[in-house]
Write an enzyme that holds these catalytic residues in place. Structure first.
Site, PDB file in Angstrom:
ATOM      1  N   ARG A 126       0.860  -1.185   0.000  1.00 61.21           N
ATOM      2  CA  ARG A 126       0.000   0.000   0.000  1.00 61.21           C
ATOM      3  C   ARG A 126       0.892   1.229   0.000  1.00 61.21           C
ATOM      4  O   ARG A 126       1.730   1.389   0.890  1.00 61.21           O
ATOM      5  CB  ARG A 126      -0.916   0.005   1.231  1.00 61.21           C
ATOM      6  CG  ARG A 126      -2.091   0.989   1.118  1.00 61.21           C
ATOM      7  CD  ARG A 126      -2.855   1.119   2.418  1.00 61.21           C
ATOM      8  NE  ARG A 126      -2.053   1.801   3.418  1.00 61.21           N
ATOM      9  CZ  ARG A 126      -1.800   1.327   4.637  1.00 61.21           C
ATOM     10  NH1 ARG A 126      -2.287   0.171   5.029  1.00 61.21           N
ATOM     11  NH2 ARG A 126      -1.040   2.014   5.477  1.00 61.21           N
ATOM     12  N   GLU A 145       5.069   7.009   2.277  1.00 65.10           N
ATOM     13  CA  GLU A 145       5.829   5.764   2.358  1.00 65.10           C
ATOM     14  C   GLU A 145       5.101   4.708   1.543  1.00 65.10           C
ATOM     15  O   GLU A 145       3.943   4.888   1.149  1.00 65.10           O
ATOM     16  CB  GLU A 145       5.939   5.283   3.807  1.00 65.10           C
ATOM     17  CG  GLU A 145       4.584   4.953   4.439  1.00 65.10           C
ATOM     18  CD  GLU A 145       4.670   4.561   5.896  1.00 65.10           C
ATOM     19  OE1 GLU A 145       5.791   4.481   6.424  1.00 65.10           O
ATOM     20  OE2 GLU A 145       3.605   4.334   6.506  1.00 65.10           O
ATOM     21  N   ASN A 147       4.186   0.647   2.034  1.00 63.43           N
ATOM     22  CA  ASN A 147       4.157  -0.452   2.997  1.00 63.43           C
ATOM     23  C   ASN A 147       4.203  -1.769   2.241  1.00 63.43           C
ATOM     24  O   ASN A 147       3.249  -2.117   1.548  1.00 63.43           O
ATOM     25  CB  ASN A 147       2.869  -0.397   3.834  1.00 63.43           C
ATOM     26  CG  ASN A 147       2.705   0.930   4.552  1.00 63.43           C
ATOM     27  OD1 ASN A 147       3.239   1.131   5.629  1.00 63.43           O
ATOM     28  ND2 ASN A 147       1.984   1.850   3.937  1.00 63.43           N
ATOM     29  N   SER A 152      -2.395  -2.964   5.795  1.00 63.90           N
ATOM     30  CA  SER A 152      -3.664  -3.300   6.448  1.00 63.90           C
ATOM     31  C   SER A 152      -4.843  -2.460   5.970  1.00 63.90           C
ATOM     32  O   SER A 152      -4.702  -1.533   5.182  1.00 63.90           O
ATOM     33  CB  SER A 152      -3.506  -3.158   7.965  1.00 63.90           C
ATOM     34  OG  SER A 152      -3.132  -1.842   8.283  1.00 63.90           O
ATOM     35  N   LYS A 280      12.658   2.842   4.903  1.00 68.33           N
ATOM     36  CA  LYS A 280      12.741   4.288   4.640  1.00 68.33           C
ATOM     37  C   LYS A 280      14.030   4.646   3.907  1.00 68.33           C
ATOM     38  O   LYS A 280      14.049   5.554   3.082  1.00 68.33           O
ATOM     39  CB  LYS A 280      12.656   5.064   5.961  1.00 68.33           C
ATOM     40  CG  LYS A 280      11.406   4.785   6.784  1.00 68.33           C
ATOM     41  CD  LYS A 280      10.146   5.215   6.071  1.00 68.33           C
ATOM     42  CE  LYS A 280       8.916   5.070   6.942  1.00 68.33           C
ATOM     43  NZ  LYS A 280       8.585   3.685   7.276  1.00 68.33           N
ATOM     44  N   LYS A 339      12.709  10.436  10.037  1.00 60.14           N
ATOM     45  CA  LYS A 339      12.085   9.107  10.004  1.00 60.14           C
ATOM     46  C   LYS A 339      13.094   8.014  10.321  1.00 60.14           C
ATOM     47  O   LYS A 339      14.112   7.879   9.619  1.00 60.14           O
ATOM     48  CB  LYS A 339      11.485   8.834   8.616  1.00 60.14           C
ATOM     49  CG  LYS A 339      10.289   9.699   8.259  1.00 60.14           C
ATOM     50  CD  LYS A 339       9.658   9.203   6.969  1.00 60.14           C
ATOM     51  CE  LYS A 339       8.270   9.788   6.775  1.00 60.14           C
ATOM     52  NZ  LYS A 339       7.559   9.174   5.637  1.00 60.14           N
ATOM     53  N   GLU A 343       8.068   0.757  11.137  1.00 58.44           N
ATOM     54  CA  GLU A 343       6.721   0.778  10.578  1.00 58.44           C
ATOM     55  C   GLU A 343       5.711   0.734  11.721  1.00 58.44           C
ATOM     56  O   GLU A 343       6.052   0.492  12.869  1.00 58.44           O
ATOM     57  CB  GLU A 343       6.511  -0.424   9.649  1.00 58.44           C
ATOM     58  CG  GLU A 343       7.525  -0.523   8.513  1.00 58.44           C
ATOM     59  CD  GLU A 343       7.492   0.670   7.581  1.00 58.44           C
ATOM     60  OE1 GLU A 343       6.439   1.309   7.455  1.00 58.44           O
ATOM     61  OE2 GLU A 343       8.535   0.975   6.978  1.00 58.44           O
ATOM     62  N   GLY A 344       4.439   0.952  11.373  1.00 62.87           N
ATOM     63  CA  GLY A 344       3.371   0.798  12.346  1.00 62.87           C
ATOM     64  C   GLY A 344       2.840   2.096  12.920  1.00 62.87           C
ATOM     65  O   GLY A 344       1.900   2.090  13.698  1.00 62.87           O
ATOM     66  N   ARG A 425      -7.632   7.607   5.320  1.00 64.52           N
ATOM     67  CA  ARG A 425      -7.613   7.729   6.782  1.00 64.52           C
ATOM     68  C   ARG A 425      -7.503   9.203   7.146  1.00 64.52           C
ATOM     69  O   ARG A 425      -6.808   9.971   6.477  1.00 64.52           O
ATOM     70  CB  ARG A 425      -6.422   6.960   7.376  1.00 64.52           C
ATOM     71  CG  ARG A 425      -6.566   5.451   7.290  1.00 64.52           C
ATOM     72  CD  ARG A 425      -5.265   4.747   7.619  1.00 64.52           C
ATOM     73  NE  ARG A 425      -4.250   5.082   6.630  1.00 64.52           N
ATOM     74  CZ  ARG A 425      -2.972   4.722   6.745  1.00 64.52           C
ATOM     75  NH1 ARG A 425      -2.568   4.056   7.797  1.00 64.52           N
ATOM     76  NH2 ARG A 425      -2.106   5.041   5.810  1.00 64.52           N
TER      77      ARG A 425
END
Length: 449
Positions: A126, A145, A147, A152, A280, A339, A343-344, A425
């Protein structure tokens, strides 16, 4: 939110309360659900996943741009995963100071030494963007970024369009309700998994099981053909739901389980080289002049499409170029994001904290654990964020658009490469960082304008 909705609905407190109640019920009916934090492993108690009361306006041109470039990002990630020299060169400074990335890289090196057993590659990724506000009032799409690991919300974002359509109809906004796009990334993600399973050679129905690293360590094994067995059953496809954060590995046994799976013939999503392709540091190296051309030597239009989405990215490696980056950041920290290779959500560093970190590591190799990126400045919109136990108040909000991509390769033959949906989002503008899982952002839908 569309201007008409703002004028007609936003300040009508009684109507907002009614719509919020209707929206929560509709979310439950549509299966927009999550377990509650008090009992995260129990299926006995659930609530609605947090979401916006209204959809957020997104310019149609940049939305279509995000979808159109996704198949090129799929190809790029796959090409990087097959280029060990590029990964070695790109990550050399990072693995020297970041233990987590170094451990992943050692697994990658062992697989290369032994020879890859996996001939089928499954990618589910994604690419996430924000709309950077230009001085003339228009917006440009800039990538935050990509993923490549546990990308998800494909499931939940397949159910939210009907929720927002229902809310807009109840609010008397029928025309806007018809502009909420169908979105079903879950179907595309499942189709890619099924294709990988089919190519592996399985013929029966697809059974799925959820196992932890320690389950794999205790009951997993490889036969002489490097087929993976867990609890005595052959595994065709391994989809990693976690394993992208240091805290996902609680013991050496967890690392042993990851290595066991990577050594196997099973299709891994992602395999270790694709995991590293999403770091990254690789993102920053790709922004260097001439690098994209290496992967698309005869496709200048593809290079142009991808590069158009890049924000400014800067190295912090030791040397004159990295020193220049440090000086830039210290002179104007509010222009940038620092950065780490994590992740997350919730890991990025902003403002005065950038100065604190870089002052402490100005001449040290510690700084090479990070990259610096231009801060993207999206336009805020007003909305209501519906969260369990949170007050129903209007918020200034920022949104992030994601495009889901899937690909399946068998040997050198790319048998599937698609953009299969999107994710929007939204979070309150008071938060600099963090996604839905971190409790900051909520699910949303684009209303194309």
């Amino acid at each position: 939110m569309a201007q008409g909705i703002q004028e007609d609905v936003m300040l009508n407190t009684a109507l907002i309360k009614e719509l919020a109640d209707v929206a929560k019920d509709e979310a439950l009916l549509q299966g927009v659900l999550m377990r509650i934090k008090e009992t995260p492993n129990s299926s006995e108690l659930a609530t609605y996943a947090p979401f916006t009361l209204f959809p957020t306006p997104v310019p149609k041109a940049v939305f279509l741009q995000a979808l159109a470039v996704q198949t090129h990002y799929n190809t790029l990630v796959d090409k990087i995963s097959q280029d060990p020299d590029f990964l070695q060169e790109s990550l050399a400074s990072t693995v020297a100071v970041d233990d987590f990335t170094a451990r992943l890289f050692r697994i990658h090196q062992q697989i290369l030494k032994e020879g890859r057993s996996q001939t089928i590659v499954l990618g589910i990724n994604r690419s996430d963007y924000m709309l950077d506000q230009r001085e003339d009032g228009s917006s440009s799409l800039k990538q935050i970024e990509i993923n490549t690991f546990a990308a998800s919300f494909g499931g939940l974002s397949s159910h939210t369009p009907d929720v927002h359509r229902h809310i807009l109809k109840i609010a008397g906004r029928l025309e806007e309700s018809q502009r909420i796009l169908d979105n079903n990334p879950a179907a595309g993600l499942a189709r890619a998994v099924a294709k990988a399973w089919e190519l592996y050679g399985s013929e029966k129905n697809i059974p799925t099981k959820r196992k932890r690293f320690d389950d794999v360590f205790k009951t997993g094994s490889l036969d002489h053909d490097k087929r993976l067995f867990v609890e005595g059953e052959e595994v065709a496809v391994v989809y990693f739901r976690n394993g992208y954060m240091p805290q996902n590995y609680t013991s050496e046994q967890d690392w042993d389980a990851r290595l066991l799976m990577e050594r196997s013939r099973a299709v891994k999503c992602p395999d270790i080289s694709t995991h590293l392709a999403g770091t990254k540091k690789v993102q920053q190296v790709l922004a260097r002049p001439g690098v994209l051309e290496k992967f698309f030597p005869d496709q200048p239009q593809v290079v142009e499409q991808i590069r158009a989405t890049f924000a400014g990215l800067y190295t912090l490696d030791l040397g004159p170029e990295g020193d220049k980056t440090v000086a830039l950041a210290l002179a104007a920290p509010d222009r940038f994001v620092l950065k780490p290779q994590r992740e997350g959500g919730g890991n990025n560093i902003y403002g005065s904290e950038i100065c604190r970190v870089l002052e402490g590591a100005k001449t040290s190799t510690e700084r090479t654990a990070y990259i610096l990126m231009d801060k993207i400045n999206p336009t805020a919109s007003q909305n209501y964020l519906l969260r369990r136990d949170a007050p129903l108040i209007i918020s200034n909000c920022l949104s992030e658009l994601g495009a889901f991509g899937v690909y399946v390769r068998q040997g050198t033959d790319m048998v599937m490469n698609e953009c299969v949906g999107h994710l929007l989002r939204t979070k309150s503008s008071e938060y600099s960082d963090g996604g839905v899982a971190a409790g900051v952002a909520v699910l949303d839908n684009p209303l194309l304008v």
